[in-house]
Design a protein around this motif. Sequence first.
Motif, PDB file in Angstrom:
ATOM      1  N   GLU A   3      -7.973  15.531  15.865  1.00  0.00           N
ATOM      2  CA  GLU A   3      -9.009  14.645  15.352  1.00  0.00           C
ATOM      3  C   GLU A   3      -8.533  13.202  15.408  1.00  0.00           C
ATOM      4  O   GLU A   3      -7.424  12.868  15.054  1.00  0.00           O
ATOM      5  N   SER A   4      -9.382  12.323  15.829  1.00  0.00           N
ATOM      6  CA  SER A   4      -9.076  10.893  15.839  1.00  0.00           C
ATOM      7  C   SER A   4      -9.576  10.285  14.542  1.00  0.00           C
ATOM      8  O   SER A   4     -10.746  10.395  14.201  1.00  0.00           O
ATOM      9  N   LYS A   5      -8.679   9.635  13.808  1.00  0.00           N
ATOM     10  CA  LYS A   5      -9.050   9.085  12.512  1.00  0.00           C
ATOM     11  C   LYS A   5      -9.678   7.699  12.614  1.00  0.00           C
ATOM     12  O   LYS A   5     -10.271   7.209  11.665  1.00  0.00           O
ATOM     13  N   SER A   6      -9.513   7.052  13.762  1.00  0.00           N
ATOM     14  CA  SER A   6     -10.032   5.692  13.899  1.00  0.00           C
ATOM     15  C   SER A   6     -11.543   5.705  13.984  1.00  0.00           C
ATOM     16  O   SER A   6     -12.140   6.599  14.575  1.00  0.00           O
ATOM     17  N   ASP A   7     -12.177   4.692  13.422  1.00  0.00           N
ATOM     18  CA  ASP A   7     -13.619   4.474  13.379  1.00  0.00           C
ATOM     19  C   ASP A   7     -14.407   5.759  13.137  1.00  0.00           C
ATOM     20  O   ASP A   7     -15.486   5.953  13.661  1.00  0.00           O
ATOM     21  N   SER A   8     -13.865   6.662  12.341  1.00  0.00           N
ATOM     22  CA  SER A   8     -14.573   7.903  12.041  1.00  0.00           C
ATOM     23  C   SER A   8     -15.353   7.752  10.748  1.00  0.00           C
ATOM     24  O   SER A   8     -14.981   7.002   9.852  1.00  0.00           O
ATOM     25  N   ASP A  13     -15.984  17.109   3.967  1.00  0.00           N
ATOM     26  CA  ASP A  13     -14.601  17.440   4.278  1.00  0.00           C
ATOM     27  C   ASP A  13     -14.433  18.001   5.686  1.00  0.00           C
ATOM     28  O   ASP A  13     -13.326  17.993   6.221  1.00  0.00           O
ATOM     29  N   PHE A  14     -15.520  18.527   6.288  1.00  0.00           N
ATOM     30  CA  PHE A  14     -15.360  19.170   7.592  1.00  0.00           C
ATOM     31  C   PHE A  14     -16.217  18.531   8.694  1.00  0.00           C
ATOM     32  O   PHE A  14     -16.141  18.954   9.848  1.00  0.00           O
ATOM     33  N   ILE A  15     -16.997  17.517   8.380  1.00  0.00           N
ATOM     34  CA  ILE A  15     -17.836  16.852   9.384  1.00  0.00           C
ATOM     35  C   ILE A  15     -17.268  15.468   9.671  1.00  0.00           C
ATOM     36  O   ILE A  15     -17.153  14.644   8.772  1.00  0.00           O
ATOM     37  N   ILE A  16     -16.919  15.220  10.907  1.00  0.00           N
ATOM     38  CA  ILE A  16     -16.380  13.926  11.322  1.00  0.00           C
ATOM     39  C   ILE A  16     -17.260  13.372  12.431  1.00  0.00           C
ATOM     40  O   ILE A  16     -17.349  13.950  13.524  1.00  0.00           O
ATOM     41  N   LEU A  17     -17.936  12.274  12.153  1.00  0.00           N
ATOM     42  CA  LEU A  17     -18.828  11.636  13.114  1.00  0.00           C
ATOM     43  C   LEU A  17     -18.193  10.351  13.625  1.00  0.00           C
ATOM     44  O   LEU A  17     -17.724   9.537  12.833  1.00  0.00           O
ATOM     45  N   ARG A  89     -25.469  13.703  18.503  1.00  0.00           N
ATOM     46  CA  ARG A  89     -24.175  14.259  18.100  1.00  0.00           C
ATOM     47  C   ARG A  89     -24.085  14.536  16.594  1.00  0.00           C
ATOM     48  O   ARG A  89     -22.989  14.574  16.032  1.00  0.00           O
ATOM     49  N   HIS A  90     -25.222  14.712  15.946  1.00  0.00           N
ATOM     50  CA  HIS A  90     -25.210  15.107  14.544  1.00  0.00           C
ATOM     51  C   HIS A  90     -25.111  16.637  14.437  1.00  0.00           C
ATOM     52  O   HIS A  90     -25.552  17.348  15.343  1.00  0.00           O
ATOM     53  N   PRO A  91     -24.567  17.155  13.348  1.00  0.00           N
ATOM     54  CA  PRO A  91     -24.225  18.582  13.301  1.00  0.00           C
ATOM     55  C   PRO A  91     -25.391  19.553  13.442  1.00  0.00           C
ATOM     56  O   PRO A  91     -25.252  20.599  14.056  1.00  0.00           O
ATOM     57  N   VAL A  92     -26.556  19.218  12.848  1.00  0.00           N
ATOM     58  CA  VAL A  92     -27.742  20.094  12.854  1.00  0.00           C
ATOM     59  C   VAL A  92     -27.357  21.460  12.264  1.00  0.00           C
ATOM     60  O   VAL A  92     -27.197  21.582  11.051  1.00  0.00           O
ATOM     61  N   PHE A  93     -27.193  22.493  13.108  1.00  0.00           N
ATOM     62  CA  PHE A  93     -26.848  23.831  12.613  1.00  0.00           C
ATOM     63  C   PHE A  93     -25.440  23.893  12.036  1.00  0.00           C
ATOM     64  O   PHE A  93     -25.136  24.783  11.245  1.00  0.00           O
ATOM     65  N   PHE A  94     -24.582  22.969  12.432  1.00  0.00           N
ATOM     66  CA  PHE A  94     -23.203  22.969  11.963  1.00  0.00           C
ATOM     67  C   PHE A  94     -23.030  22.263  10.621  1.00  0.00           C
ATOM     68  O   PHE A  94     -21.903  22.015  10.191  1.00  0.00           O
ATOM     69  N   ASN A  95     -24.137  21.923   9.960  1.00  0.00           N
ATOM     70  CA  ASN A  95     -24.051  21.304   8.638  1.00  0.00           C
ATOM     71  C   ASN A  95     -23.459  22.253   7.610  1.00  0.00           C
ATOM     72  O   ASN A  95     -22.914  21.829   6.601  1.00  0.00           O
ATOM     73  N   SER A  96     -23.599  23.538   7.861  1.00  0.00           N
ATOM     74  CA  SER A  96     -23.051  24.546   6.952  1.00  0.00           C
ATOM     75  C   SER A  96     -21.629  24.890   7.386  1.00  0.00           C
ATOM     76  O   SER A  96     -21.380  25.209   8.553  1.00  0.00           O
ATOM     77  N   TYR A  97     -20.714  24.844   6.442  1.00  0.00           N
ATOM     78  CA  TYR A  97     -19.318  25.171   6.751  1.00  0.00           C
ATOM     79  C   TYR A  97     -19.182  26.629   7.184  1.00  0.00           C
ATOM     80  O   TYR A  97     -18.390  26.960   8.073  1.00  0.00           O
ATOM     81  N   PHE A 169     -16.185  20.025  12.276  1.00  0.00           N
ATOM     82  CA  PHE A 169     -17.138  19.569  13.274  1.00  0.00           C
ATOM     83  C   PHE A 169     -16.719  18.170  13.707  1.00  0.00           C
ATOM     84  O   PHE A 169     -16.701  17.236  12.906  1.00  0.00           O
ATOM     85  N   TRP A 170     -16.400  18.035  14.973  1.00  0.00           N
ATOM     86  CA  TRP A 170     -15.930  16.770  15.535  1.00  0.00           C
ATOM     87  C   TRP A 170     -16.933  16.335  16.576  1.00  0.00           C
ATOM     88  O   TRP A 170     -17.121  16.992  17.605  1.00  0.00           O
ATOM     89  N   SER A 171     -17.624  15.216  16.314  1.00  0.00           N
ATOM     90  CA  SER A 171     -18.743  14.808  17.168  1.00  0.00           C
ATOM     91  C   SER A 171     -18.364  14.566  18.628  1.00  0.00           C
ATOM     92  O   SER A 171     -19.168  14.876  19.513  1.00  0.00           O
ATOM     93  N   PRO A 172     -17.186  14.017  18.967  1.00  0.00           N
ATOM     94  CA  PRO A 172     -16.866  13.878  20.395  1.00  0.00           C
ATOM     95  C   PRO A 172     -16.828  15.201  21.146  1.00  0.00           C
ATOM     96  O   PRO A 172     -17.116  15.241  22.352  1.00  0.00           O
TER      97      PRO A 172
END
Length: 368
Positions: A3-8, A13-17, A89-97, A169-172
């Motif tokens: 995971e890239s922490k920059s500009d995230s 806790d589990f969704i990184i856009l 690149r939004h989670p949609v179905f992946f909103n649920s852990y 969930f990592w948007s890239p």
Amino acid sequence: MNESKSDSIKQSDFIILIPGSNPTIDKAIGVIVIICMIIGTTGNIISFLFFWNRRHSSFPQRLYTIVSIADTLISLTALPVVAVLFNGRHPVFFNSYTLCGIWTLLFNFLQRFAMFMVLVMSSTRAIAILFPFYRVRKRAALAACGSFGVFLLVVDSVYLGLGELRFVFWSPAGCCGVGPTALPWNYTWTIYILQILIIVFTISLAVFISFVVSVVVLLRRKQISSTERDVQSREVSVTIALFTAFFLFCNLPLFTLQLLDNSISWFNLKRFLDDSPFIKWYGWLLSHFFFTTFNAALNPCLYHLRMKKLRSWVFVRLLKTRSDIGQTFGSIMMTHGVRVMEGGEEAGLVNCKPRQCPAKVPNTVDHV
């Protein structure tokens, strides 16, 4: 994937856009994935029905049956990622852990299990080509497939039970993946990554060696006998060689990117991969997900192009389906016509020309 922490931007806790993807390219990839999903699902279901009916005829037919099931499920898992690509690149179905975790475990299992199936097919065919009189132990090969599947399930279950894995969930990447529960990670996470790399690269190397051996022997060996059995054996070998070639082509980007990414993390090198916007936004998406789905759609196309019996079976089934539909429609129309005629007889309007039909005669028996 790291995971890239920059500009995230963390929504939870589990969704990184991470903003910055190209919506036009995302939707174009999404359209291609939808096409692959349709071809992969329908084509592999048809192939599965054909191979299932012939699973006792030869060993490759049994392996094709298992591969068709795996490719069908891989094609179906593309739906949540398509939703991500069409929604910025939004989670949609992946909103649920929970859904994120189920999808990750299922997709990773199918991806690695499909790799092992390719290894079994390519290695057994290479042995059959090199040693024509050696009889491959079919039950041992099928038992190896089952054991490998159980091994994958056990490893993930143990690490989840120990709390060493978390789903992210990592948007890239456009989808969910696994990551360590804490940074910097400890030796248990290193062992987990090592076993994945060993599986991936050992299988890939073995598949590549089997492919090279099969192709070289097929090209150098002249077909002395022209019996039907020898011709069929050579056709099977060529089909499996093409099947293996498609697998290597579709998985080479994943092998390369995964090796580079883990090497950079282990040796604390500069993350030059993130300097390229294309690799950052489409490297993992294409290598980890897209080419796996694309390979699942290519396989049934290969079956139909190379297997005459499969084409004949599909043609016969289509004719039978058309005939059944015609008979059903004909019976419905016949039943409807009989009802119309019965209604006309009651009214005294059968077999008479317009304006010449007699008036309905009252039933005198009712008045007696």
